[in-house]
Design a protein around this motif. Sequence first.
Motif, PDB file in Angstrom:
ATOM      1  N   MET A   1       0.845  -1.173   0.000  1.00  0.00           N
ATOM      2  CA  MET A   1       0.000   0.000   0.000  1.00  0.00           C
ATOM      3  C   MET A   1       0.891   1.237   0.000  1.00  0.00           C
ATOM      4  SD  MET A   1      -2.837   0.883   2.801  1.00  0.00           S
ATOM      5  CE  MET A   1      -3.712   2.369   2.764  1.00  0.00           C
ATOM      6  N   ILE A   2       0.544   2.226  -0.776  1.00  0.00           N
ATOM      7  CA  ILE A   2       1.321   3.453  -0.861  1.00  0.00           C
ATOM      8  C   ILE A   2       0.495   4.586  -0.260  1.00  0.00           C
ATOM      9  CG2 ILE A   2       2.396   5.111  -2.406  1.00  0.00           C
ATOM     10  CD1 ILE A   2       2.867   2.802  -4.331  1.00  0.00           C
ATOM     11  N   SER A   3       1.096   5.300   0.676  1.00  0.00           N
ATOM     12  CA  SER A   3       0.433   6.421   1.317  1.00  0.00           C
ATOM     13  C   SER A   3       1.405   7.581   1.391  1.00  0.00           C
ATOM     14  CB  SER A   3      -0.014   6.022   2.729  1.00  0.00           C
ATOM     15  OG  SER A   3      -0.552   7.127   3.391  1.00  0.00           O
ATOM     16  N   ASN A   4       1.032   8.717   0.842  1.00  0.00           N
ATOM     17  CA  ASN A   4       1.877   9.920   0.818  1.00  0.00           C
ATOM     18  C   ASN A   4       3.212   9.647   0.134  1.00  0.00           C
ATOM     19  OD1 ASN A   4      -0.098  11.356   2.178  1.00  0.00           O
ATOM     20  ND2 ASN A   4       0.756  10.840   4.173  1.00  0.00           N
ATOM     21  N   GLY A   5       3.198   8.827  -0.898  1.00  0.00           N
ATOM     22  CA  GLY A   5       4.419   8.545  -1.640  1.00  0.00           C
ATOM     23  C   GLY A   5       5.345   7.551  -0.982  1.00  0.00           C
ATOM     24  N   LYS A   6       4.976   6.981   0.157  1.00  0.00           N
ATOM     25  CA  LYS A   6       5.817   6.009   0.846  1.00  0.00           C
ATOM     26  C   LYS A   6       5.092   4.670   0.893  1.00  0.00           C
ATOM     27  CE  LYS A   6       8.081   9.387   3.781  1.00  0.00           C
ATOM     28  NZ  LYS A   6       8.379   9.798   5.148  1.00  0.00           N
TER      29      LYS A   6
END
Length: 106
Positions: A1-6
Amino acid sequence: MISNGKVKAYSGQGNFVGNFMAFLLVFLMLVGSIVALNFWDLDQVWVPGLTFIVLYCGAFLVSKEIIGRSDSLAQQDLHGEHGEPLDAMASRATSSRESAAEPHVR
């Protein structure tokens, strides 16, 4: 999962307080259902019995149906009709559309 580019390793990463509060809610409901059975008496059956059933079922329903719905297939269609990936369904659909009389060239 990617959140805020991380990239996050799992969906609960970094949500300790929320996860701990959800755990406490479900655990206290489960313990409360067991405590309700301490008040069971042959004269008092309905109130402790119904309290036990509501809290016990509520503990499992909250954890399974409310908290555990982050990856439901209704929101994210990952699988096809019989659990196969969507790309396998597409290739099966195209092969079924081909005429049986025509030879397959592969």
